[in-house]
Design a protein around this motif. Structure first.
Motif, PDB file in Angstrom:
ATOM      1  N   PHE A 105       7.354   6.204  -4.626  1.00 41.17           N
ATOM      2  CA  PHE A 105       6.273   5.756  -5.506  1.00 41.17           C
ATOM      3  C   PHE A 105       6.562   5.965  -6.994  1.00 41.17           C
ATOM      4  O   PHE A 105       5.721   5.615  -7.828  1.00 41.17           O
ATOM      5  CB  PHE A 105       4.970   6.491  -5.150  1.00 41.17           C
ATOM      6  N   ILE A 143      -7.968   0.988   6.058  1.00 44.81           N
ATOM      7  CA  ILE A 143      -6.560   1.371   5.892  1.00 44.81           C
ATOM      8  C   ILE A 143      -5.730   0.092   5.777  1.00 44.81           C
ATOM      9  O   ILE A 143      -5.773  -0.757   6.671  1.00 44.81           O
ATOM     10  CB  ILE A 143      -6.056   2.217   7.084  1.00 44.81           C
ATOM     11  N   GLU A 144      -4.979  -0.030   4.696  1.00 40.36           N
ATOM     12  CA  GLU A 144      -4.192  -1.249   4.460  1.00 40.36           C
ATOM     13  C   GLU A 144      -3.028  -1.380   5.436  1.00 40.36           C
ATOM     14  O   GLU A 144      -2.743  -2.454   5.951  1.00 40.36           O
ATOM     15  CB  GLU A 144      -3.670  -1.252   3.018  1.00 40.36           C
ATOM     16  N   HIS A 145      -2.330  -0.283   5.682  1.00 43.76           N
ATOM     17  CA  HIS A 145      -1.139  -0.311   6.555  1.00 43.76           C
ATOM     18  C   HIS A 145      -1.268   0.784   7.613  1.00 43.76           C
ATOM     19  O   HIS A 145      -0.647   1.854   7.501  1.00 43.76           O
ATOM     20  CB  HIS A 145       0.130  -0.123   5.728  1.00 43.76           C
ATOM     21  N   GLU A 152      -8.571   4.833   2.699  1.00 42.33           N
ATOM     22  CA  GLU A 152      -9.643   5.687   2.192  1.00 42.33           C
ATOM     23  C   GLU A 152      -9.567   7.048   2.895  1.00 42.33           C
ATOM     24  O   GLU A 152      -9.110   7.148   4.028  1.00 42.33           O
ATOM     25  CB  GLU A 152     -10.984   4.972   2.462  1.00 42.33           C
ATOM     26  N   ASP A 167      -2.013   3.796   2.634  1.00 39.38           N
ATOM     27  CA  ASP A 167      -2.908   3.234   1.622  1.00 39.38           C
ATOM     28  C   ASP A 167      -4.319   3.016   2.178  1.00 39.38           C
ATOM     29  O   ASP A 167      -4.775   1.888   2.361  1.00 39.38           O
ATOM     30  CB  ASP A 167      -2.351   1.911   1.084  1.00 39.38           C
ATOM     31  N   ARG A 222       0.372   8.247   2.025  1.00 41.38           N
ATOM     32  CA  ARG A 222       0.336   7.388   0.837  1.00 41.38           C
ATOM     33  C   ARG A 222       0.754   5.966   1.175  1.00 41.38           C
ATOM     34  O   ARG A 222       0.195   4.993   0.653  1.00 41.38           O
ATOM     35  CB  ARG A 222       1.260   7.970  -0.236  1.00 41.38           C
ATOM     36  N   LEU A 223       1.742   5.825   2.052  1.00 41.91           N
ATOM     37  CA  LEU A 223       2.197   4.492   2.466  1.00 41.91           C
ATOM     38  C   LEU A 223       1.108   3.741   3.236  1.00 41.91           C
ATOM     39  O   LEU A 223       1.016   2.513   3.158  1.00 41.91           O
ATOM     40  CB  LEU A 223       3.458   4.611   3.329  1.00 41.91           C
TER      41      LEU A 223
END
Length: 295
Positions: free
Chosen positions: A258, A206-208, A36, A34, A31-32
């Motif tokens: 979260f 992927i953001e992170h 697809e 963030d 989840r961290l």
């Protein structure tokens, strides 16, 4: 002979406890990151596979021979099951709440007991059957809530994950072979599926990525190896019960990070599941202690 058996049992308890703790941070780390679904699947699996190959090569250099990677047909079948588990598990994570996933996956000890009864002729004790009935009721409450909440597909994937895990544990238990590397090498299947899926989309999203790489390179190899080695020393239902650590801790990590609060019916069903598994675990420990004293 008896001290050796007792030592092996304690070793199995320690390994599976470590594996369960490492597994509990899997969903929060995903989840961290963030990202697809297929990007997360590919990155997590590739990281785990890369570390596995490095460790196997290091052992080859240090000992002069390769470690046991895939012990025959039982290892191959178990590996395919673990690889499929990863794909189905991520489908569950991305299609229902964290609490629903971990509570439903916690049903795997009962699947393990059922499969051991059918294929290994390890007849469950009456206490196990009572716990199984309570857990079926708890899972039923969660899945029923999923019908109205629009996440029935995710709940179904979580239930399928529990069944496949139980099947892999049962085969490992039946073979009594070294399966530590099997679950790690099995990530080649989800890695391939993830890569094939992200290619048409133009690459990873992927953001992170650091979080998912840490998860795949450190936490998942530790969890997979420990939980895959456990069946050498413990029964299939015992190994499955250490997934309870993820059941209890993962929703807490997600809530702390979260602020995701589980639905009331999920908490009720999950509470029944946790209570049934905990009571059954205490019963197993007590029964073993009595048997050891008698021995």
């Amino acid at each position: 002979m008896f001290p050796t058996a007792l030592s092996d049992h304690r070793k199995g308890l320690l390994l599976t406890a470590i594996g369960g703790l490492a597994l509990s941070v899997d969903i929060p780390l995903m989840r961290l990151a963030d990202g697809e679904l297929w990007s997360i699947l590919a990155a997590r699996s590739i990281a785990t596979l890369g570390v596995t190959l490095l460790v196997a090569t290091a052992l080859r250099i240090a000992k002069g021979r390769w470690p046991v990677l895939v012990p025959g047909w039982p290892g191959l079948v178990t590996g395919l099951l673990y690889g499929l588990t990863t794909v189905v598990f991520l489908l569950a994570v991305f299609n229902t709440s964290t609490a629903n996933v971990v509570f439903i996956v916690a049903f795997n000890p009962m699947f393990a007991a059922l499969l051991s009864w059918i294929f290994l002729k390890e007849r469950p004790a009456p206490a196990t059957l009572i716990a199984m009935a309570a857990m079926i009721f708890g899972v039923g409450l969660i899945v029923r809530d999923g019908l109205s909440g629009g996440h029935l597909f995710g709940d179904t994937m979580a239930l399928l994950t529990a069944f496949i895990i139980a099947a892999a544990i049962t085969i490992s238990r039946a073979s009594r072979r070294e399966m530590g590397f099997v679950s790690l090498l099995s990530t080649v299947l989800p890695a391939a599926i993830g890569l094939i899926s992200v290619m048409p989309a133009g690459g990873f999203s992927i953001e992170h990525p650091a979080w998912i790489l840490f998860n795949g390179a450190v936490m998942m190899p530790l969890a997979f190896w420990c939980l895959a080695t456990g069946p050498r020393y413990l029964s299939a239902p015992e190994v499955g019960m250490f997934y309870l650590l993820e059941t209890v801790l993962a929703p807490i990590w997600v809530w702390l990070i979260f602020a995701e609060t589980p639905a009331p019916m999920t908490l009720v069903g999950g509470g029944i599941l946790v209570a049934a598994i905990a009571a059954h675990s205490v019963w197993i420990v007590r029964r073993k202690s009595i048997a050891q004293m008698a021995g």
